[in-house]
Structure formats: C-alpha cells, structure tokens
Design an enzyme around this catalytic site. Structure first.
Site, PDB file in Angstrom:
ATOM      1  N   LYS A 234      21.657  26.248  64.345  1.00 25.50           N
ATOM      2  CA  LYS A 234      21.631  27.127  63.187  1.00 25.50           C
ATOM      3  C   LYS A 234      20.964  28.411  63.671  1.00 25.50           C
ATOM      4  O   LYS A 234      19.765  28.459  63.898  1.00 25.50           O
ATOM      5  CB  LYS A 234      20.845  26.508  62.032  1.00 25.50           C
TER       6      LYS A 234
ATOM      7  N   THR B  79      14.722  25.916  52.913  1.00 24.74           N
ATOM      8  CA  THR B  79      15.114  26.012  51.513  1.00 24.74           C
ATOM      9  C   THR B  79      14.602  24.829  50.706  1.00 24.74           C
ATOM     10  O   THR B  79      14.398  24.934  49.498  1.00 24.74           O
ATOM     11  CB  THR B  79      16.648  26.110  51.385  1.00 24.74           C
TER      12      THR B  79
ATOM     13  N   VAL C 194      25.080  27.290  57.590  1.00 22.70           N
ATOM     14  CA  VAL C 194      24.103  26.510  56.831  1.00 22.70           C
ATOM     15  C   VAL C 194      23.655  27.446  55.718  1.00 22.70           C
ATOM     16  O   VAL C 194      22.944  28.413  55.954  1.00 22.70           O
ATOM     17  CB  VAL C 194      22.926  26.058  57.705  1.00 22.70           C
TER      18      VAL C 194
ATOM     19  N   TYR D  71      17.354  25.007  65.457  1.00 19.90           N
ATOM     20  CA  TYR D  71      17.192  25.954  64.353  1.00 19.90           C
ATOM     21  C   TYR D  71      16.357  27.136  64.841  1.00 19.90           C
ATOM     22  O   TYR D  71      15.163  27.009  65.050  1.00 19.90           O
ATOM     23  CB  TYR D  71      16.527  25.254  63.178  1.00 19.90           C
TER      24      TYR D  71
END
Length: 297
Positions: free
Chosen positions: A167, A49, A209, A138
């Site tokens: 995540k 992001t 998240v 992740y």
C-alpha cells in the site's frame, strides 16, 4: 471477486464505536457485509482508518472474528498487525493468523525511524516468522516519518515469497513507477490515496486501499475496471466526479471526516477516540455539501 490475490478495491474499514466509545461489533458486522456487497473486494481492518493506535489487542482480535464471520468467502480480510517493534509485529501477526486472516498489513516502523537496512531486516523477520501469511507492506511516510524506498521494497519482494503487495501512500508517482520496474511482475502495488488511484494505475498499480469506498465502492470499482479495459474517458469522468469527495474526506485527520460522512448517511459508527476529536462545524458543512452534490444524501 477480483482475479488479484486481494482484489482491486480494498476498503480501509472504520472501527464503529458505541456512545461510550467501546467497539460496536454489531455495526462492524453489518458494515463489513455492506461493503463487500457494494464494490469492495476485501477489507483492511485495524489500520489507520480503523484507529488502530487506540484499539486494545483484545478489541482487535474480536473485531477480526466478527468481520471474518460477516464476510466469509465473499471478500478478503486483511488486518493491520504491524508495529515499530519487530518482535511485537511477529507475535501479533502469528496470533491473527491463527484466528484467520487473508493477509497482514505491515506498516513501516514509526517514530524510531530505522535506516533502509533496518526496514529490510524488520519486514524480512516478520515474513520468515509468518511464512503462511501473505503480507502487504504499508508505506506512509507522512505518518511514520520514514520512507520505504523503492529499492528496499523491490528487494523484499524479490527475497520473500509471502511479501506480495504494498500500500503505497507516499504520494510519489516516481517511486511507484520504480517499484513496478524493479519488483517482480506479480508484486501488487495499491494506491494508499483515493485521489491517486487512477494516476498510479498508469505507472503500474492494480487498485486502491480506499477510504472513499465506504461511500462509493461501486464507482471506485467501475473506475478501475474501466481503466483496465482501456476506457480512459469513463475512468477520467468518474475520477473527476469523485474529486471533491476524495479531497473532503481528508479535510481533517483520517478517519474523522469519513466517520462523520457515514453518520450522515445513516451508519451509527460513533465518534473517534482521543486524541482524535470531532469534526468542526465548518468542515461538517463541507462534507454534507459534497455528499448532497453526489446524491449520497
């Protein structure tokens, strides 16, 4: 602040840009402060992001300094320091650690698509070389082209004390359930998708998240805590209320929609860097409608 090491709601923070697409550190400082005052237990900077692929190393470290100063001890600051080069991931994590991070987000190596043993050795090498840094794995196979399997995640959690969380953005509830079954009980699973926060909590995750928490952080926090307290009706009501927001923020490649949404509500976060492009008019209208329906505009 949550009793979990990183908290329940972590905002995957956008990187604000000026009109010339240089990093706007002033807005980044203000946004970080706003987020921790509005539902975020912590922030993840320089992730997907945050447009990490187009940020220069110097920009990333300056952003870390600015955000860490803004947040202080009120929230955790994690930084994306992963790479598809093990040596580079180690170097970047060590440098970020010297500046000061509360955790490192380590993405599954992208493009080179290593086997599960390669993934294990990659994360193991990083964890051992940066033993003072809590690591959040992740897993986002839609972007990396490779899935970090539950057994590999569990083995890493069992073998390396500082691999403390994941995540999980595979959108696979069964995989999340397997991680919870096989990994140590104190290993933390976070949803990598806002829409799946509540379903993933039913199979053992502790939070999210989040992208949507830029806009509705307090409501995300309320939904999660409601579920934890056994108020399933409240949690479901919030989930349903925010459903359209969760979906519209991914009507185009993240973070294009959320940056547009932030601009609509008055945050001068700027545009996105190429190869990302501005949100088309029809999708701008969709985002604006959802924000109005939620009284965010």
């Amino acid at each position: 602040m949550s009793d979990y090491i990183f908290g329940r709601v972590l905002t995957a923070m956008v990187t604000p840009f000026n009109e010339d697409l240089t990093v706007n550190y002033g807005v980044a400082e203000k946004l970080a402060d706003h987020l921790v005052n509005n539902g975020s237990d912590g922030l993840v900077i320089c992730g997907t992001t945050g447009e990490s692929p187009t940020l220069e190393s110097e920009e990333k470290y300056e952003l870390l300094k600015v955000v860490k100063k803004a947040v202080g001890h009120r929230g955790k600051v994690l930084m994306g320091t992963g790479s598809n080069s093990t040596a580079k991931a180690i170097k970047d994590t060590q440098k970020a650690s010297k500046i000061g991070i509360d955790g490192s987000l380590q993405v599954v190596p992208y493009y080179n698509k290593p086997p599960q043993e390669g993934l294990y050795q990659h994360f193991r090498a990083i964890a051992q070389s940066c033993s003072d840094v809590p690591i959040m794995l992740y897993n986002i196979p839609g972007r990396t082209g490779k899935n970090l399997e539950a057994q590999t995640t569990a083995k890493l959690a069992q073998d390396l004390d500082n691999i403390v969380a994941i995540k999980e953005a595979s959108a696979d509830l069964e995989q999340s359930a397997k991680i919870r079954m096989f990994a140590p009980s104190d290993f933390l699973i976070y949803s990598g998708e806002d829409f799946l926060t509540l379903p993933m909590m039913s199979v053992g995750s502790v939070g999210v998240v989040s992208v949507a928490s830029h806009l509705v952080g307090n409501q995300m926090q309320k939904m999660i805590r409601g579920y934890e307290k056994g108020d399933n009706i409240l949690a479901q009501e919030i989930q349903q209320k925010l459903y359209n927001l969760f979906k519209v923020l991914f009507c185009n490649t993240n973070p294009i929609p959320v940056k547009f949404a932030l601009q609509l509500i008055g945050w001068d976060v700027g545009n996105v860097r190429l190869p990302l492009t501005s949100l088309p008019i029809n999708q701008q209208q969709e985002v604006e409608k959802v924000l109005k329906d939620l009284s965010l505009l």
